[in-house]
Motif scaffolding. Structure first.
Motif, PDB file in Angstrom:
ATOM      1  N   ARG A   4      38.454  32.198  26.719  1.00  0.00           N
ATOM      2  CA  ARG A   4      37.523  31.441  26.211  1.00  0.00           C
ATOM      3  C   ARG A   4      36.407  31.894  26.297  1.00  0.00           C
ATOM      4  O   ARG A   4      35.365  31.176  25.726  1.00  0.00           O
ATOM      5  CB  ARG A   4      37.683  30.196  27.655  1.00  0.00           C
ATOM      6  CG  ARG A   4      38.777  29.294  27.247  1.00  0.00           C
ATOM      7  CD  ARG A   4      38.991  28.383  28.488  1.00  0.00           C
ATOM      8  NE  ARG A   4      40.170  27.721  28.577  1.00  0.00           N
ATOM      9  CZ  ARG A   4      40.656  26.779  29.369  1.00  0.00           C
ATOM     10  NH1 ARG A   4      40.028  26.372  30.214  1.00  0.00           N
ATOM     11  NH2 ARG A   4      42.133  26.314  29.307  1.00  0.00           N
ATOM     12  N   GLU A   5      35.950  32.717  27.283  1.00  0.00           N
ATOM     13  CA  GLU A   5      34.355  33.333  27.258  1.00  0.00           C
ATOM     14  C   GLU A   5      34.057  33.757  25.962  1.00  0.00           C
ATOM     15  O   GLU A   5      32.947  33.414  25.308  1.00  0.00           O
ATOM     16  CB  GLU A   5      34.328  34.328  28.259  1.00  0.00           C
ATOM     17  CG  GLU A   5      33.119  34.345  29.090  1.00  0.00           C
ATOM     18  CD  GLU A   5      32.974  35.471  30.112  1.00  0.00           C
ATOM     19  OE1 GLU A   5      32.045  36.073  30.091  1.00  0.00           O
ATOM     20  OE2 GLU A   5      33.980  35.265  30.835  1.00  0.00           O
ATOM     21  N   LYS A   6      34.994  34.334  25.297  1.00  0.00           N
ATOM     22  CA  LYS A   6      34.604  34.686  24.074  1.00  0.00           C
ATOM     23  C   LYS A   6      34.641  33.655  22.856  1.00  0.00           C
ATOM     24  O   LYS A   6      33.521  33.812  22.059  1.00  0.00           O
ATOM     25  CB  LYS A   6      35.634  35.599  23.369  1.00  0.00           C
ATOM     26  CG  LYS A   6      35.375  36.999  22.678  1.00  0.00           C
ATOM     27  CD  LYS A   6      36.803  37.790  22.464  1.00  0.00           C
ATOM     28  CE  LYS A   6      36.343  39.182  21.816  1.00  0.00           C
ATOM     29  NZ  LYS A   6      37.747  40.069  21.466  1.00  0.00           N
ATOM     30  N   VAL A   7      35.160  32.896  23.078  1.00  0.00           N
ATOM     31  CA  VAL A   7      35.328  31.438  22.190  1.00  0.00           C
ATOM     32  C   VAL A   7      33.815  30.922  22.374  1.00  0.00           C
ATOM     33  O   VAL A   7      33.283  30.429  21.517  1.00  0.00           O
ATOM     34  CB  VAL A   7      36.199  30.682  22.499  1.00  0.00           C
ATOM     35  CG1 VAL A   7      35.978  29.276  21.601  1.00  0.00           C
ATOM     36  CG2 VAL A   7      37.612  31.249  22.120  1.00  0.00           C
ATOM     37  N   ILE A   8      33.375  30.826  23.657  1.00  0.00           N
ATOM     38  CA  ILE A   8      32.045  30.200  24.288  1.00  0.00           C
ATOM     39  C   ILE A   8      31.155  30.840  23.676  1.00  0.00           C
ATOM     40  O   ILE A   8      29.974  30.316  22.898  1.00  0.00           O
ATOM     41  CB  ILE A   8      31.943  29.720  25.699  1.00  0.00           C
ATOM     42  CG1 ILE A   8      33.030  28.601  26.216  1.00  0.00           C
ATOM     43  CG2 ILE A   8      30.708  29.374  25.968  1.00  0.00           C
ATOM     44  CD1 ILE A   8      33.416  28.488  27.541  1.00  0.00           C
ATOM     45  N   ASP A   9      31.090  32.016  23.600  1.00  0.00           N
ATOM     46  CA  ASP A   9      30.089  33.068  23.073  1.00  0.00           C
ATOM     47  C   ASP A   9      29.602  32.832  21.777  1.00  0.00           C
ATOM     48  O   ASP A   9      28.656  32.677  21.135  1.00  0.00           O
ATOM     49  CB  ASP A   9      30.437  34.344  23.479  1.00  0.00           C
ATOM     50  CG  ASP A   9      29.794  35.111  24.673  1.00  0.00           C
ATOM     51  OD1 ASP A   9      29.997  36.249  24.839  1.00  0.00           O
ATOM     52  OD2 ASP A   9      29.394  34.205  25.550  1.00  0.00           O
ATOM     53  N   ASN A  10      30.855  32.718  20.976  1.00  0.00           N
ATOM     54  CA  ASN A  10      31.017  32.682  19.402  1.00  0.00           C
ATOM     55  C   ASN A  10      30.329  31.204  19.023  1.00  0.00           C
ATOM     56  O   ASN A  10      29.216  31.074  18.291  1.00  0.00           O
ATOM     57  CB  ASN A  10      32.259  32.829  18.929  1.00  0.00           C
ATOM     58  CG  ASN A  10      32.248  32.402  17.593  1.00  0.00           C
ATOM     59  OD1 ASN A  10      31.312  32.834  16.846  1.00  0.00           O
ATOM     60  ND2 ASN A  10      33.431  32.341  16.771  1.00  0.00           N
ATOM     61  N   LEU A  11      30.890  30.116  19.988  1.00  0.00           N
ATOM     62  CA  LEU A  11      30.329  28.674  19.673  1.00  0.00           C
ATOM     63  C   LEU A  11      28.874  28.784  19.728  1.00  0.00           C
ATOM     64  O   LEU A  11      27.814  28.017  19.146  1.00  0.00           O
ATOM     65  CB  LEU A  11      31.086  27.763  20.199  1.00  0.00           C
ATOM     66  CG  LEU A  11      32.299  27.312  19.838  1.00  0.00           C
ATOM     67  CD1 LEU A  11      33.070  26.439  20.962  1.00  0.00           C
ATOM     68  CD2 LEU A  11      32.179  26.280  18.486  1.00  0.00           C
TER      69      LEU A  11
END
Lengths: 276, 261
Positions: free
Chosen positions: A55-62
């Protein structure tokens, strides 16, 4: 004409005055054969597909994507800039806390729609699905007429995006409001004086007003044309708060005759629809 | 024998006392835990919070007086407005205030400002006033590790008669609390290290939230707080209301503590 089999309403998660159950019920009375579903806000829905570590990676990307669609210059289209780390951190915080009510940044509406469209599951990405996203992000669209961005209540597409901030900030308030503002009368005094003549934050009329915007989104999905020229029809494309109030809160009639007729047909057996 | 009110002290002792004590303090604070540029409400607040945690804090202020714009509200009128929850800080500092409408509080500017300055001093913050920020001190990876400063009057004199080199102060972390000017961040921009946005239109309802939300490290070694935040990130400016300055200062202190643990 294609009536969607599924209409999904994504909560903004941050607007107390918005009652999606009431809007859902309103739609059920019109689209009797469609499945209406209320969902969490679209970011939360998307993140639920990932394990905690991912999730952290996804949030970073978003967050990176969201930062890049900020409108920095009202009069310059699509400024390309390298975001500051603090801007990314702000977005990360905003995205990871569904209860976060912080807003006030202006985004490009169509770019926002593009980002959100990528969050929709593949199996729900055809025209039998109508996705309507509520957000408290304020967005704008570029106008080739006067070469500047204008704040908007909604952008229609896949998904359609409706802003609970936009309904307050985008349609112009009464002219006298701005004339008095130029005399340095503070905003709270002015809001008190003009109370009722525009939709404000946490306005009790928010849900009723949003029914019309949701319907515009569905009309866009079905017919490609979300708007009506009649100022008393819920499908009227209002640019002034007074027009919003006239179109959405008019107790005499919700729609013009033409759209009333079409809406009636939506619920009938003989309405030709290739999805149902 | 004639009775005097004051003790018998000569001019030389007075001068020595000033020079020695200033030199001692200045020498000690050439190196600090946190160097704050700007003694407005956000800088004072950040300094107070950090000094309370036993950090060695020096605040650099270009004016003789401390407090920045906190002495007066809008239009040169000395009443300050604070929106909830900013009044909690006023309570903490024992500043009298009144609720004028739901969620809006008003305090007396001089009373509020003097209390905040006193609270910072009581917590142990030291000041270099009449001192102007001139440049940043950078290390590997362009990390900010201090500031170059000079006397404020030097700036006001013609170049040909003031060939006065500045001096450098080192610190574990620097805070830009210089208000609209965002002087420290702008210096990094001059060097091509960061790119600021410049502040947007006034949107008082949302700008205060955004200032607090965006308070933080803008570049390794540099935290930005108060109105500097609006200039750095292109946020809407706010009217004469100070809650965000106080809370932004508080948040800056929290971030500094995290960064230099």
């Amino acid at each position: 004409m294609r009536i969607p089999s599924f209409i999904y309403l994504y909560d903004s998660g941050k607007t107390e005055s918005l009652n999606l159950n009431e809007i859902s019920q309103y739609l059920k009375n019109i689209f009797k054969k469609s499945k209406i579903q209320i969902r969490d806000d679209i970011i939360t829905c998307y993140l639920s597909n990932f394990f905690f570590k991912e999730r952290e990676k996804v949030i970073d990307n978003l967050a990176n994507q969201m930062t890049k669609i900020k409108v920095r210059e009202i009069e310059i289209k699509n400024t390309v800039f390298e975001p500051l780390q603090g801007e990314i951190e702000y977005e990360k915080k905003r995205l990871s806390e569904s209860g976060n009510k912080s807003f006030g940044i202006l985004y490009d509406g169509f770019e926002l729609m593009t980002i959100l469209s990528k969050l929709i599951a593949k199996e729900e990405s055809d025209f039998s699905y109508c996705h309507i996203v509520f957000t408290n992000q304020l967005f704008s669209t570029w106008d080739e007429g006067d070469l500047r961005y204008h704040a908007r209540v909604s952008v229609y597409g896949f998904p359609s995006v409706i802003s609970t901030t936009g309904i307050v900030e985008a349609p112009a308030k009464p002219r006298e409001f701005y004339l008095k503002k130029q005399l340095w009368i503070d905003i709270y005094t002015l809001k008190e004086e003009f109370r009722g003549r525009f939709i404000d934050y946490d306005d009790l009329r928010m849900t009723e007003v949003m029914k019309g915007y949701v319907l515009q989104a569905i009309f866009y999905h079905i017919t490609g044309n979300p708007f009506c020229k009649d100022k008393n029809c819920r499908l009227y494309n209002a640019h002034w708060q007074e027009e919003v109030i006239q179109a959405q809160l008019n107790k005499n009639s919700e729609y013009c005759k033409k759209h009333q007729k079409i809406i009636k047909q939506f619920g009938t057996e003989n309405f030709k629809n290739e999805y149902i | 024998m004639e009775k005097k009110i004051f003790s018998a002290v000569g001019e030389k002792e007075v001068t020595r006392a000033i020079v020695n004590e200033f030199a001692k303090q200045f020498s000690e604070y050439v190196e600090s835990d946190c160097l704050i540029i700007g003694a407005g409400p956000s800088g004072l607040m950040a300094g107070k919070e950090l000094a309370k945690k036993k950090l060695k804090v020096l605040i650099v202020e270009r004016n003789n007086y401390l407090g920045g714009g906190f002495w007066i509200g809008g239009y040169l009128m000395n009443k300050l407005t604070v929106r909830a929850p900013g009044q909690e800080v006023l309570s903490e500092l024992n500043i009298p205030f009144e609720e004028v409408s739901k969620g809006l509080y008003v305090a007396d500017g001089p009373h509020a400002c003097s209390k905040l300055i006193a609270a910072a001093c009581d917590a142990g913050v030291k000041f270099a006033n009449m001192t102007v920020f001139d440049d940043v001190v950078l290390r590997e990876g362009n990390r900010v590790v201090g500031a170059v400063v000079n006397w404020t009057p030097v700036e006001a004199l013609p170049r040909q008669i003031t060939c006065v080199d500045p001096v450098a102060l080192e610190s574990k972390i620097v805070v830009d609390a210089t208000g609209h000017d965002a002087t420290v961040v702008k210096k990094l921009e001059e060097r091509g290290i960061v790119k600021t946005v410049g502040f947007g239109a006034m949107w008082v309802e949302r700008s205060e939230d955004l200032v607090v939300e965006h308070t933080g490290e803008v570049h390794p070694g540099l935290v930005v707080c108060g109105m500097s935040v609006t200039t750095t990130y292109g946020l809407p400016r706010m009217g004469p209301t100070f809650g965000a300055m106080l809370l932004s200062g508080k948040k800056a202190a929290e971030i500094v503590l995290q960064k230099i643990k």
